[in-house]
Write an enzyme that holds these catalytic residues in place. Structure first.
Site, PDB file in Angstrom:
ATOM      1  N   GLU B  71       0.741  -0.874  -0.277  1.00 12.80           N
ATOM      2  CA  GLU B  71       0.745   0.308  -0.307  1.00 12.80           C
ATOM      3  C   GLU B  71       1.173   1.210  -0.295  1.00 12.80           C
ATOM      4  O   GLU B  71       0.658   2.452  -0.747  1.00 12.80           O
ATOM      5  CB  GLU B  71      -1.171  -0.104   0.930  1.00 12.80           C
ATOM      6  CG  GLU B  71      -1.785  -1.074   0.895  1.00 12.80           C
ATOM      7  CD  GLU B  71      -1.895  -2.471   1.615  1.00 12.80           C
ATOM      8  OE1 GLU B  71      -0.934  -2.624   1.995  1.00 12.80           O
ATOM      9  OE2 GLU B  71      -2.521  -3.222   1.951  1.00 12.80           O
ATOM     10  N   PHE B 133     -11.547  -8.143  13.734  1.00 12.83           N
ATOM     11  CA  PHE B 133     -10.224  -8.528  12.797  1.00 12.83           C
ATOM     12  C   PHE B 133      -9.732  -6.839  11.490  1.00 12.83           C
ATOM     13  O   PHE B 133     -10.846  -7.318  10.585  1.00 12.83           O
ATOM     14  CB  PHE B 133     -10.343  -9.948  11.764  1.00 12.83           C
ATOM     15  CG  PHE B 133      -8.961 -10.202  10.938  1.00 12.83           C
ATOM     16  CD1 PHE B 133      -7.682 -10.636  11.308  1.00 12.83           C
ATOM     17  CD2 PHE B 133      -9.674 -10.263   9.237  1.00 12.83           C
ATOM     18  CE1 PHE B 133      -7.405 -11.275  10.666  1.00 12.83           C
ATOM     19  CE2 PHE B 133      -8.477 -10.535   8.890  1.00 12.83           C
ATOM     20  CZ  PHE B 133      -7.861 -11.084   9.177  1.00 12.83           C
ATOM     21  N   GLN B 134      -8.923  -7.524  11.505  1.00 16.62           N
ATOM     22  CA  GLN B 134      -7.982  -5.837  11.077  1.00 16.62           C
ATOM     23  C   GLN B 134      -8.571  -4.497  10.849  1.00 16.62           C
ATOM     24  O   GLN B 134      -9.010  -3.918   9.676  1.00 16.62           O
ATOM     25  CB  GLN B 134      -8.006  -5.923   9.066  1.00 16.62           C
ATOM     26  CG  GLN B 134      -7.502  -7.405   8.598  1.00 16.62           C
ATOM     27  CD  GLN B 134      -7.649  -7.729   7.053  1.00 16.62           C
ATOM     28  OE1 GLN B 134      -7.907  -7.219   6.705  1.00 16.62           O
ATOM     29  NE2 GLN B 134      -5.900  -7.955   7.220  1.00 16.62           N
ATOM     30  N   LYS B 183     -17.875  -2.275   5.663  1.00 16.53           N
ATOM     31  CA  LYS B 183     -18.328  -2.873   5.093  1.00 16.53           C
ATOM     32  C   LYS B 183     -19.866  -2.776   4.039  1.00 16.53           C
ATOM     33  O   LYS B 183     -19.790  -2.950   2.868  1.00 16.53           O
ATOM     34  CB  LYS B 183     -17.828  -3.815   4.878  1.00 16.53           C
ATOM     35  CG  LYS B 183     -17.913  -5.414   3.924  1.00 16.53           C
ATOM     36  CD  LYS B 183     -16.906  -6.395   4.568  1.00 16.53           C
ATOM     37  CE  LYS B 183     -16.802  -7.541   3.018  1.00 16.53           C
ATOM     38  NZ  LYS B 183     -15.909  -8.111   3.159  1.00 16.53           N
ATOM     39  N   MET B 497      23.804   9.880   2.043  1.00 19.31           N
ATOM     40  CA  MET B 497      23.344  11.146   3.332  1.00 19.31           C
ATOM     41  C   MET B 497      24.142  10.713   4.642  1.00 19.31           C
ATOM     42  O   MET B 497      24.347  12.324   5.691  1.00 19.31           O
ATOM     43  CB  MET B 497      22.692  11.448   2.943  1.00 19.31           C
ATOM     44  CG  MET B 497      21.634  13.096   3.772  1.00 19.31           C
ATOM     45  SD  MET B 497      23.045  14.486   2.924  1.00 19.31           S
ATOM     46  CE  MET B 497      22.406  14.640   1.554  1.00 19.31           C
TER      47      MET B 497
END
Lengths: 196, 582
Positions: B71, B133-134, B183, B497
């Site tokens: 993602e 869940f999630q 959902k 760097m």
């Protein structure tokens, strides 16, 4: 610039999550919020936050601009204590027998303009409204007599110079920022008014 | 046609448009995208966003979905798309880990004012707050890093919420918006009566009212100035005010320097362009910031990497600050004249009031200092006397071969500074880099997005060996969808760097900056991407040419000097005029 007490008044839409969005503007800079109140305002559907912090004016001005930048915020003002009329509400729970027996306590409560809200056999609840110092002095005075419980509300404040938000709101109802260039009313009013 | 027929026709049309039909929340999301002119979505499916992906199955003829590998890659691709096209980038992710993986990209887009609309799936509304869940509290996690976010639990809200999302993302000072849709709302069927784009939100004023008096004041200051100096940022690009900006500086010959984000708004070889500001910017604009008498800042926010130590920054100058965001005025640098507004509107008003002046002597001062920088830094970087390749000479070759017409996406670190110092740009929106947040891993996915945003342009991703390994998985996205991204790895076998700082400020105590690399050419090969590795100067030009000419994506790894430093440099805690050449 030294720190002092400022009261920030924020007019907003009523939106879930907005409290958090405003609160994190302070916490991000590790600024403690001394008191925070949300309530309806003089305009229906517009909410009003009253936030008290101890900071320099420079920081407060920047905070207000960050607050006003939030999509659901209509306007943010900041004021010093001199520019406001404000009150905090406090509740004190004390044993009833002490009050009944000790004349001094009765006098004390009268002196502070405290009202009895509930009187029961075992305890009595008084309320006062006023500035923090007044409320704090009463706690101190009551402590020796067995103060059982104490709670104080956030500050609510009225801006002395404000003409209310009704007129201001009309500006927000205009369709879009004017295409044409107009002379701006906010010129040189930076300290009083922020605009987006 | 009689009047009545016209009326009838209009009436019928109206009815067709407004005829309510029953669709799902998921379909409503995709209908909104079509109405907003979205053509590409970068995303990754998962449990809580499955209904939207199911609906997407029927929209693939109108919406291209790029399946990224992570993602974070998706959101950086969305940013690259937005930066290269000037349009809103659109991203999908599922709930929980999918959504939390967006956070870095949101923070990056927030600080670099990139317009994004991210849609995340969320668990069913009745499961909110149950540690389902999630499930994660996406709205609260993303509040500090979004311009606006909103959770939808009822499908009927979707058209208006998405309209608001696009409007907020792209207007005013742009930024990322996240819409979290439960959902049940995705599945819910409702009466859909069309999509109405948003053009007004009561509490949101994207453009401040232009204050003409301040423009008059600004013009007066500039007209009286002996040593006026313009510094500009991404505001010029975001406001699509490149033309207006050019007209402004050209009218009276004002020297102008860009921030890293403002880069490419004017061609890098513009006769009034005096280089990049900031910590690793050019010598002249940094030194002369502390010599100018009027400093005109346009669409930039005085980041600490630009200003160095604030109490030693342009104290002698009167500052005029053009910005669309009132919160930027006086945030870091106090301005004598603030000009709030969209610079596309304010600049022409100012230009009209400017009188022609001759600033050639002042401009010559920049050129003089530039010469010093060329002699002491640039010559050696571009034409090294040693055998070891430098990053700068790779850029030089790239410039020769692309002639400044490529979009360059960079990652973060030394290669980024070198790319921004030496890359040639002819066109606006050509520099896609993570300026404010400094997100390693940004380069590759952003380049992929940029290619979709500007398919006709050559897109070169310049990436270090550290950052490349952070989002290397997006090679899979290139493999599957064929984005013709040219990947140029400048490998110095160090986190360069950080190593440079450890060398200069920490007594060369190289603490965990020694990073090993896999065989990138082999890795690319595994993904079906052609590649080559070189370490000889003699091979450089041909190798870059092969990369650019190759049909499709290509990976070129160039081994460069291990312990080369980027100079000039404004050391931390120093004023800009204390910039060091070595």
């Amino acid at each position: 610039m030294s720190k002092q007490e400022f009261t920030i008044t924020v007019y907003t839409e009523n939106q879930i999550g907005l409290l958090n969005r405003i609160a994190i503007i302070f916490s991000r800079r590790k600024i403690n919020i001394e008191s925070l109140n949300t309530s309806p305002s003089e305009v229906e559907s517009v909410h009003r936050f009253t936030i008290v912090i101890n900071e320099t004016e420079d920081v407060v001005r920047k905070l207000c601009r960050q607050i006003e930048k939030q999509v659901e915020v209509l306007k943010a003002y900041y004021n010093t204590n001199e520019e406001l009329v404000w009150q905090e509400l406090a509740l004190y729970k004390v044993p009833t027998d002490v009050i009944a027996e000790k004349v001094k306590v009765e006098r004390l409560l009268r002196q502070y303009g405290a009202k009895a809200v509930v009187i029961r056999k075992d305890y009595t609840v008084f309320e006062t409204a006023g500035h923090r110092e007044e409320i704090d002095t009463l706690i101190k005075a009551l402590e020796p007599y067995g103060l059982i419980e104490f709670v104080r509300s956030a500050r609510v404040a009225i801006i002395k110079a404000s003409k209310g938000f009704h007129e201001k709101l009309k500006e927000f109802d205009q369709a879009e920022p004017a295409e044409e260039v107009i002379e701006n009313e906010f010129l040189d009013k930076q300290d009083e008014v922020f605009t987006m | 046609m009689s009047n009545s027929t016209i009326l009838d026709a209009a009436e019928t049309k109206k009815q067709v448009a407004e005829a309510p039909k029953t669709i799902s929340g998921s379909q409503a999301v995709l209908e909104a995208f079509l109405a907003e002119g979205v053509d590409t979505i970068f995303g990754y499916p998962g449990g809580a966003i499955m209904p939207i992906y199911d609906a997407l199955y029927d929209y693939t003829d109108r919406l291209e979905h790029i399946l990224v590998r992570h993602e974070q890659g998706g959101i950086h691709a969305g940013q690259g798309y937005a930066r290269a096209s000037g349009r809103v980038g659109v991203v999908f992710a599922t709930s929980g880990p999918g959504a939390t993986n967006l956070v870095t990209g949101l923070a990056d887009a927030m600080i670099d004012s990139t317009p994004l609309v991210c849609v995340t799936g969320q668990v069913f509304a009745h499961l909110l707050g149950t540690d389902a869940f999630q499930e994660t509290d996406v709205i609260n996690i993303t509040t500090p890093v979004t311009k606006w976010n909103y959770q939808v639990t009822d499908a009927t809200e979707i058209p208006s919420v998405l309209a608001k999302a696009f409007y907020i993302a792209k207007t005013g000072r742009p930024g990322p918006v996240l819409i979290d849709i439960t959902k049940n709302a995705q599945l819910q069927m409702f009466e859909y009566s069309g999509y109405t784009p948003c053009n007004h939100i009561r509490s949101y004023k994207p453009k401040p009212t232009v204050r003409k008096e301040y423009i008059v004041e600004a013009a007066k200051l500039i007209n009286e100035a002996k040593k006026p100096f313009v510094i500009f940022g991404q505001g010029v690009i975001l406001g699509r005010a490149e033309k207006e900006f050019k007209a402004f500086i050209e009218k009276t010959g004002l020297p102008a320097a860009w921030t890293i984000m403002g880069m490419s708004a004017i061609p890098t070889d513009h006769p009034l362009g005096v280089g990049m500001l900031g910590m690793h910017g050019n010598y002249a604009p940094n030194v002369l910031t502390n010599e100018c008498d009027v400093l005109i800042a346009v669409g930039m926010r005085f980041d600490d990497r630009v200003t160095g130590r604030l109490d030693k920054y342009a104290k002698q100058a009167q500052v005029i600050h053009f910005d669309i965001d009132p919160a930027e005025i006086d945030k870091n640098v106090k301005s004598a004249v603030p000009v709030w507004g969209d610079c596309k509107e304010t600049l022409p008003l100012l230009t009209d009031l400017l009188e022609k002046r001759d600033h050639s002597e002042w401009l010559a001062k920049f050129r003089e200092l530039e010469k010093k920088e060329v002699e002491e830094v640039i010559n050696e970087e571009l034409n090294p006397s040693t055998e070891i390749l430098t990053m700068g000479e790779v850029l030089k070759v790239l410039n020769e071969l692309t002639d400044g017409n490529a979009i360059i996406a960079t990652d973060v670190g030394q290669h980024q500074m070198v790319a921004c110092r030496y890359a040639k740009y002819n066109n606006t929106m050509s520099n896609v880099t993570s300026g404010g947040l400094g997100t390693m891993g940004f380069g590759l996915p952003a380049a992929i997005g940029a290619k979709y945003g500007a398919p006709d342009k050559t897109v070169v991703a310049i990436i270090g060996d550290g950052g490349f390994q952070m989002t290397i998985q997006e090679l899979g996205t290139i493999m599957q969808f064929g984005a013709a991204v040219k990947i140029l790895i400048l490998n110095n076998q160090f986190l360069g760097m950080v190593r440079q700082w450890q060398q200069l400020f920490h007594d060369k105590r190289y603490s965990f900056v020694n990073i090993t690399s896999p065989d990138y050419v082999q890795v690319a090969k595994g993904y079906g991407i052609e590649g080559k590795k070189i370490d000889q100067r003699a091979d450089l030009k041909n190798a870059v040419k092969t990369m650019l000419d190759h049909d499709g994506a290509y990976l070129l790894e160039v081994m460069v000097g291990k312990e080369n430093n980027v100079f000039p440099m404004v050391p931390q805690g120093c004023g800009v005029s204390e910039i060091r050449l070595k």
